[in-house]
Structures are given as C-alpha cells and as structure tokens.
Write a protein that holds these residues in place. Structure first.
Motif, PDB file in Angstrom:
ATOM      1  N   LEU A 161      83.398 113.254  66.338  1.00 17.57           N
ATOM      2  CA  LEU A 161      82.589 112.512  65.368  1.00 17.57           C
ATOM      3  C   LEU A 161      81.365 113.297  64.884  1.00 17.57           C
ATOM      4  N   PRO A 162      80.625 114.011  65.741  1.00 10.83           N
ATOM      5  CA  PRO A 162      79.487 114.781  65.212  1.00 10.83           C
ATOM      6  C   PRO A 162      79.900 115.873  64.229  1.00 10.83           C
ATOM      7  N   VAL A 163      81.020 116.521  64.488  1.00 15.15           N
ATOM      8  CA  VAL A 163      81.498 117.553  63.570  1.00 15.15           C
ATOM      9  C   VAL A 163      81.926 116.916  62.253  1.00 15.15           C
ATOM     10  N   PHE A 164      82.645 115.808  62.341  1.00 15.09           N
ATOM     11  CA  PHE A 164      83.066 115.073  61.151  1.00 15.09           C
ATOM     12  C   PHE A 164      81.860 114.594  60.346  1.00 15.09           C
ATOM     13  N   ALA A 165      80.844 114.101  61.032  1.00  9.00           N
ATOM     14  CA  ALA A 165      79.635 113.624  60.358  1.00  9.00           C
ATOM     15  C   ALA A 165      78.903 114.773  59.667  1.00  9.00           C
ATOM     16  N   PHE A 166      78.851 115.941  60.307  1.00 12.55           N
ATOM     17  CA  PHE A 166      78.182 117.097  59.710  1.00 12.55           C
ATOM     18  C   PHE A 166      78.924 117.564  58.458  1.00 12.55           C
ATOM     19  N   ILE A 167      80.247 117.575  58.502  1.00 15.87           N
ATOM     20  CA  ILE A 167      81.034 117.972  57.337  1.00 15.87           C
ATOM     21  C   ILE A 167      80.819 116.984  56.193  1.00 15.87           C
ATOM     22  N   LEU A 168      80.825 115.690  56.499  1.00 18.43           N
ATOM     23  CA  LEU A 168      80.558 114.689  55.467  1.00 18.43           C
ATOM     24  C   LEU A 168      79.139 114.810  54.912  1.00 18.43           C
ATOM     25  N   TYR A 169      78.186 115.160  55.770  1.00 20.30           N
ATOM     26  CA  TYR A 169      76.799 115.365  55.356  1.00 20.30           C
ATOM     27  C   TYR A 169      76.724 116.476  54.307  1.00 20.30           C
ATOM     28  N   LEU A 170      77.430 117.587  54.569  1.00 17.13           N
ATOM     29  CA  LEU A 170      77.437 118.697  53.617  1.00 17.13           C
ATOM     30  C   LEU A 170      78.148 118.315  52.320  1.00 17.13           C
ATOM     31  N   ILE A 171      79.228 117.541  52.425  1.00 16.44           N
ATOM     32  CA  ILE A 171      79.943 117.103  51.233  1.00 16.44           C
ATOM     33  C   ILE A 171      79.061 116.212  50.362  1.00 16.44           C
ATOM     34  N   VAL A 172      78.261 115.353  50.993  1.00 13.09           N
ATOM     35  CA  VAL A 172      77.343 114.491  50.232  1.00 13.09           C
ATOM     36  C   VAL A 172      76.304 115.334  49.499  1.00 13.09           C
ATOM     37  N   ILE A 173      75.757 116.335  50.161  1.00 12.44           N
ATOM     38  CA  ILE A 173      74.737 117.183  49.529  1.00 12.44           C
ATOM     39  C   ILE A 173      75.324 117.941  48.344  1.00 12.44           C
ATOM     40  N   ILE A 174      76.461 118.586  48.561  1.00 11.76           N
ATOM     41  CA  ILE A 174      77.059 119.389  47.493  1.00 11.76           C
ATOM     42  C   ILE A 174      77.578 118.494  46.365  1.00 11.76           C
ATOM     43  N   GLY A 175      78.230 117.400  46.722  1.00 12.83           N
ATOM     44  CA  GLY A 175      78.764 116.495  45.701  1.00 12.83           C
ATOM     45  C   GLY A 175      77.684 115.878  44.844  1.00 12.83           C
ATOM     46  N   GLY A 209      63.887 117.410  36.457  1.00 13.73           N
ATOM     47  CA  GLY A 209      64.679 116.182  36.402  1.00 13.73           C
ATOM     48  C   GLY A 209      65.930 116.285  37.255  1.00 13.73           C
ATOM     49  N   PHE A 210      66.584 117.464  37.217  1.00 18.25           N
ATOM     50  CA  PHE A 210      67.758 117.690  38.052  1.00 18.25           C
ATOM     51  C   PHE A 210      67.410 117.543  39.528  1.00 18.25           C
ATOM     52  N   LEU A 211      66.312 118.127  39.960  1.00 21.30           N
ATOM     53  CA  LEU A 211      65.913 118.045  41.368  1.00 21.30           C
ATOM     54  C   LEU A 211      65.606 116.608  41.774  1.00 21.30           C
ATOM     55  N   ILE A 212      64.996 115.853  40.890  1.00 23.74           N
ATOM     56  CA  ILE A 212      64.693 114.455  41.201  1.00 23.74           C
ATOM     57  C   ILE A 212      65.974 113.641  41.315  1.00 23.74           C
ATOM     58  N   VAL A 213      66.877 113.819  40.358  1.00 28.48           N
ATOM     59  CA  VAL A 213      68.142 113.082  40.387  1.00 28.48           C
ATOM     60  C   VAL A 213      68.957 113.484  41.614  1.00 28.48           C
ATOM     61  N   TRP A 214      68.962 114.771  41.947  1.00 24.63           N
ATOM     62  CA  TRP A 214      69.696 115.253  43.112  1.00 24.63           C
ATOM     63  C   TRP A 214      69.142 114.628  44.390  1.00 24.63           C
ATOM     64  N   GLY A 215      67.837 114.548  44.506  1.00 18.48           N
ATOM     65  CA  GLY A 215      67.224 113.925  45.673  1.00 18.48           C
ATOM     66  C   GLY A 215      67.562 112.457  45.802  1.00 18.48           C
ATOM     67  N   VAL A 216      67.540 111.750  44.686  1.00 18.80           N
ATOM     68  CA  VAL A 216      67.864 110.321  44.716  1.00 18.80           C
ATOM     69  C   VAL A 216      69.322 110.105  45.089  1.00 18.80           C
ATOM     70  N   LEU A 217      70.225 110.857  44.466  1.00 24.46           N
ATOM     71  CA  LEU A 217      71.645 110.708  44.769  1.00 24.46           C
ATOM     72  C   LEU A 217      71.961 111.100  46.214  1.00 24.46           C
ATOM     73  N   SER A 221      69.907 110.863  48.759  1.00 27.72           N
ATOM     74  CA  SER A 221      69.390 109.802  49.625  1.00 27.72           C
ATOM     75  C   SER A 221      70.331 108.598  49.649  1.00 27.72           C
ATOM     76  N   ILE A 222      70.836 108.214  48.494  1.00 23.54           N
ATOM     77  CA  ILE A 222      71.781 107.102  48.430  1.00 23.54           C
ATOM     78  C   ILE A 222      73.058 107.443  49.191  1.00 23.54           C
ATOM     79  N   GLY A 223      73.549 108.660  49.003  1.00 25.61           N
ATOM     80  CA  GLY A 223      74.753 109.090  49.703  1.00 25.61           C
ATOM     81  C   GLY A 223      74.581 109.129  51.207  1.00 25.61           C
TER      82      GLY A 223
END
Length: 69
Positions: free
Chosen positions: A10-24, A43-51, A53-55
């Motif tokens: 689960l920690p490895v799976f969670a880390f992979i999903l964490y990276l997918i959320v950041i990149i996606g 504006g891109f950096l702000i939108v990226w941060g908001v998305l 955080s939601i992810g």
C-alpha cells in the motif's frame, strides 16, 4: 508492543498514485492555461497547486478507505 510487519504494498501504491496526481494535474493545468507570458505562468502555477491539492484530498480519502481493516 507489537512487532507486526504487515504493511504490504500500500505505501508503494500510494506513492505511485501521489506522483500520478502531481503529473496529471500539471498536464491538465498546462492545457487549461497555456501560459505564454509571465502572468500566464503564474496563473499556471496557481491552477496547478489548486488541482494538486484537490487531487491529494481525494487520494487520501481513497487510501483511507482501502487501508481500513
């Protein structure tokens, strides 16, 4: 004191999903804003941060549901 070692993958799976959320969320926010200037880049950096955080909020909820025993 408990010495159980049943963490599994689960920690490895969670880390992979964490990276997918950041990149996606980065790709999605880049496609939304398409920055061509300094203000667009901000504006891109702000939108990226908001998305991101939601992810992460959604991801934490999913991991909490999966990890319940």
């Amino acid at each position: 004191m408990s010495n159980t070692n049943d963490s599994g993958c689960l920690p490895v799976f969670a880390f992979i999903l964490y990276l997918i959320v950041i990149i996606g969320s980065g790709v999605l926010s880049w496609n939304w804003t398409e920055p061509e200037s300094f203000v667009g880049a901000i504006g891109f950096l702000i939108v990226w941060g908001v998305l991101t955080s939601i992810g992460h909020f959604i991801l934490i909820g999913i991991i909490a549901l999966i990890s319940e025993k």
